[in-house]
Structures are given as structure tokens and as C-alpha cells.
Motif scaffolding. Structure first.
Motif, PDB file in Angstrom:
ATOM      1  N   GLY A  16       0.786  -1.224   0.000  1.00 31.73           N
ATOM      2  CA  GLY A  16       0.000   0.000   0.000  1.00 31.73           C
ATOM      3  C   GLY A  16       0.819   1.274   0.000  1.00 31.73           C
ATOM      4  N   ARG A  17       2.100   1.167  -0.318  1.00 28.13           N
ATOM      5  CA  ARG A  17       2.972   2.349  -0.370  1.00 28.13           C
ATOM      6  C   ARG A  17       2.969   2.928  -1.783  1.00 28.13           C
ATOM      7  NH1 ARG A  17       7.558  -1.126   2.476  1.00 28.13           N
ATOM      8  NH2 ARG A  17       7.243  -2.100   0.456  1.00 28.13           N
ATOM      9  N   VAL A  18       2.958   4.255  -1.861  1.00 27.61           N
ATOM     10  CA  VAL A  18       3.021   4.923  -3.160  1.00 27.61           C
ATOM     11  C   VAL A  18       4.417   4.735  -3.741  1.00 27.61           C
ATOM     12  CG1 VAL A  18       2.863   7.136  -4.348  1.00 27.61           C
ATOM     13  CG2 VAL A  18       1.323   6.642  -2.447  1.00 27.61           C
ATOM     14  N   VAL A  19       4.493   4.258  -4.982  1.00 27.67           N
ATOM     15  CA  VAL A  19       5.796   4.050  -5.618  1.00 27.67           C
ATOM     16  C   VAL A  19       5.970   4.860  -6.895  1.00 27.67           C
ATOM     17  CG1 VAL A  19       6.153   1.758  -4.637  1.00 27.67           C
ATOM     18  CG2 VAL A  19       4.999   1.984  -6.841  1.00 27.67           C
ATOM     19  N   GLY A  20       4.877   5.356  -7.471  1.00 21.15           N
ATOM     20  CA  GLY A  20       5.027   6.090  -8.712  1.00 21.15           C
ATOM     21  C   GLY A  20       3.745   6.742  -9.175  1.00 21.15           C
ATOM     22  N   SER A  31       2.399  -3.804 -33.300  1.00 26.56           N
ATOM     23  CA  SER A  31       2.583  -4.960 -32.441  1.00 26.56           C
ATOM     24  C   SER A  31       1.245  -5.474 -31.931  1.00 26.56           C
ATOM     25  CB  SER A  31       3.455  -4.571 -31.240  1.00 26.56           C
ATOM     26  OG  SER A  31       3.484  -5.619 -30.304  1.00 26.56           O
ATOM     27  N   ALA A  32       1.163  -6.762 -31.753  1.00 25.40           N
ATOM     28  CA  ALA A  32      -0.026  -7.357 -31.157  1.00 25.40           C
ATOM     29  C   ALA A  32       0.145  -7.456 -29.643  1.00 25.40           C
ATOM     30  CB  ALA A  32      -0.267  -8.740 -31.752  1.00 25.40           C
ATOM     31  N   ALA A  33       1.255  -6.924 -29.139  1.00 23.28           N
ATOM     32  CA  ALA A  33       1.534  -6.988 -27.696  1.00 23.28           C
ATOM     33  C   ALA A  33       0.530  -6.157 -26.912  1.00 23.28           C
ATOM     34  CB  ALA A  33       2.953  -6.488 -27.422  1.00 23.28           C
ATOM     35  N   SER A  34       0.416  -6.458 -25.657  1.00 16.99           N
ATOM     36  CA  SER A  34      -0.493  -5.706 -24.808  1.00 16.99           C
ATOM     37  C   SER A  34       0.047  -4.297 -24.560  1.00 16.99           C
ATOM     38  CB  SER A  34      -0.700  -6.442 -23.479  1.00 16.99           C
ATOM     39  OG  SER A  34       0.534  -6.668 -22.853  1.00 16.99           O
ATOM     40  N   THR A  35      -0.779  -3.459 -23.998  1.00 20.85           N
ATOM     41  CA  THR A  35      -0.440  -2.060 -23.760  1.00 20.85           C
ATOM     42  C   THR A  35       0.733  -1.911 -22.804  1.00 20.85           C
ATOM     43  OG1 THR A  35      -2.734  -1.445 -24.102  1.00 20.85           O
ATOM     44  CG2 THR A  35      -1.379   0.129 -22.923  1.00 20.85           C
ATOM     45  N   LEU A  36       1.595  -0.934 -23.073  1.00 20.63           N
ATOM     46  CA  LEU A  36       2.692  -0.589 -22.181  1.00 20.63           C
ATOM     47  C   LEU A  36       2.230   0.531 -21.266  1.00 20.63           C
ATOM     48  CD1 LEU A  36       5.613  -0.378 -24.759  1.00 20.63           C
ATOM     49  CD2 LEU A  36       5.122  -2.249 -23.187  1.00 20.63           C
ATOM     50  N   ALA A  37       2.722   0.546 -20.059  1.00 20.70           N
ATOM     51  CA  ALA A  37       2.429   1.631 -19.124  1.00 20.70           C
ATOM     52  C   ALA A  37       3.750   2.201 -18.636  1.00 20.70           C
ATOM     53  CB  ALA A  37       1.612   1.107 -17.949  1.00 20.70           C
ATOM     54  N   TYR A  38       3.822   3.516 -18.512  1.00 22.42           N
ATOM     55  CA  TYR A  38       5.030   4.191 -18.046  1.00 22.42           C
ATOM     56  C   TYR A  38       4.757   4.810 -16.688  1.00 22.42           C
ATOM     57  CZ  TYR A  38       6.385   3.596 -22.877  1.00 22.42           C
ATOM     58  OH  TYR A  38       6.675   3.057 -24.098  1.00 22.42           O
ATOM     59  N   VAL A  39       5.629   4.532 -15.736  1.00 21.52           N
ATOM     60  CA  VAL A  39       5.462   5.034 -14.380  1.00 21.52           C
ATOM     61  C   VAL A  39       6.719   5.812 -13.994  1.00 21.52           C
ATOM     62  CG1 VAL A  39       5.126   4.379 -11.965  1.00 21.52           C
ATOM     63  CG2 VAL A  39       4.001   3.075 -13.785  1.00 21.52           C
ATOM     64  N   THR A  40       6.518   7.022 -13.499  1.00 20.71           N
ATOM     65  CA  THR A  40       7.626   7.829 -12.995  1.00 20.71           C
ATOM     66  C   THR A  40       7.736   7.581 -11.494  1.00 20.71           C
ATOM     67  OG1 THR A  40       7.250   9.522 -14.669  1.00 20.71           O
ATOM     68  CG2 THR A  40       8.513  10.174 -12.718  1.00 20.71           C
ATOM     69  N   PRO A  41       8.926   7.240 -11.002  1.00 21.22           N
ATOM     70  CA  PRO A  41       9.088   7.004  -9.561  1.00 21.22           C
ATOM     71  C   PRO A  41       8.594   8.213  -8.752  1.00 21.22           C
ATOM     72  CG  PRO A  41      11.055   6.311 -10.732  1.00 21.22           C
ATOM     73  CD  PRO A  41      10.194   7.045 -11.722  1.00 21.22           C
ATOM     74  N   ILE A  42       7.864   7.956  -7.678  1.00 20.98           N
ATOM     75  CA  ILE A  42       7.252   9.024  -6.902  1.00 20.98           C
ATOM     76  C   ILE A  42       8.288   9.995  -6.341  1.00 20.98           C
ATOM     77  CG2 ILE A  42       7.129   7.826  -4.675  1.00 20.98           C
ATOM     78  CD1 ILE A  42       4.402  10.054  -6.289  1.00 20.98           C
ATOM     79  N   ASP A  48      10.608  17.060  -8.296  1.00 22.56           N
ATOM     80  CA  ASP A  48      10.317  18.036  -9.335  1.00 22.56           C
ATOM     81  C   ASP A  48       9.322  19.091  -8.835  1.00 22.56           C
ATOM     82  OD1 ASP A  48      10.770  18.848 -12.107  1.00 22.56           O
ATOM     83  OD2 ASP A  48       8.652  18.365 -12.390  1.00 22.56           O
ATOM     84  N   ILE A  49       8.339  18.690  -8.050  1.00 22.58           N
ATOM     85  CA  ILE A  49       7.381  19.644  -7.482  1.00 22.58           C
ATOM     86  C   ILE A  49       8.111  20.648  -6.599  1.00 22.58           C
ATOM     87  CG2 ILE A  49       5.475  19.899  -5.829  1.00 22.58           C
ATOM     88  CD1 ILE A  49       4.415  17.183  -6.936  1.00 22.58           C
ATOM     89  N   MET A  50       9.027  20.160  -5.756  1.00 23.57           N
ATOM     90  CA  MET A  50       9.764  21.058  -4.869  1.00 23.57           C
ATOM     91  C   MET A  50      10.648  22.017  -5.669  1.00 23.57           C
ATOM     92  SD  MET A  50      10.549  18.856  -1.430  1.00 23.57           S
ATOM     93  CE  MET A  50      11.371  17.492  -2.208  1.00 23.57           C
ATOM     94  N   LYS A  51      11.308  21.518  -6.714  1.00 22.68           N
ATOM     95  CA  LYS A  51      12.144  22.383  -7.553  1.00 22.68           C
ATOM     96  C   LYS A  51      11.298  23.447  -8.253  1.00 22.68           C
ATOM     97  CE  LYS A  51      15.900  19.196  -8.604  1.00 22.68           C
ATOM     98  NZ  LYS A  51      16.527  18.395  -9.667  1.00 22.68           N
ATOM     99  N   PHE A  52      10.154  23.039  -8.785  1.00 29.83           N
ATOM    100  CA  PHE A  52       9.282  23.955  -9.506  1.00 29.83           C
ATOM    101  C   PHE A  52       8.757  25.062  -8.594  1.00 29.83           C
ATOM    102  CE2 PHE A  52       5.156  25.216 -11.350  1.00 29.83           C
ATOM    103  CZ  PHE A  52       5.572  25.564 -12.628  1.00 29.83           C
TER     104      PHE A  52
END
Length: 68
Positions: A16-20, A31-42, A48-52
């Protein structure tokens, strides 16, 4: 794992920990492959929020998983 409209969703681990943060899902072109998902590490997202914020945000904390 991810379908249309899921972008921006929080990704959790088995404990239950947030990871991304989910940003996109797509099937590889030609491709007939299934969908890819992209996750940015939390940690990258929060950094990035703090820098912005240019110093206005000094700390970001997430609530602990349920039961902790």
C-alpha cells in the motif's frame, strides 16, 4: 495494468505504499503486444514539485498506508 484515462493515477506496491505516478499507456506500433504503461518514480515526481516551487515547498509527506 493501465487503460485509457488512467494517466495521473498513483501506483501502489503490495504493502500500500506509493511508488510512482502513471503517465501514459500505449500499444507498441505494429505490435499485437499488450499495452505498455510508463510510471515515474514518486521520489522523482515529488523532487520536481519542490524544484518547480522555487523553495516555497520544502517538504512533501505522504500518508502512511492503511493500518500503519
Amino acid at each position: 495494468f493501465a487503460t485509457h484515462g488512467d494517466s495521473g493515477s498513483v501506483v501502489w506496491d503490495k504493502e500500500g505504499r506509493v511508488v510512482g505516478l502513471l503517465f501514459t499507456g500505449q500499444a507498441p506500433q505494429g505490435s499485437a503486444a499488450s499495452t505498455l504503461a510508463y510510471v515515474t518514480p514518486i521520489h522523482d515526481v515529488l523532487e520536481d514539485i519542490m524544484k518547480f516551487s522555487q523553495g516555497a515547498i520544502k517538504e512533501i509527506r505522504l500518508a502512511p498506508p492503511p493500518g500503519n
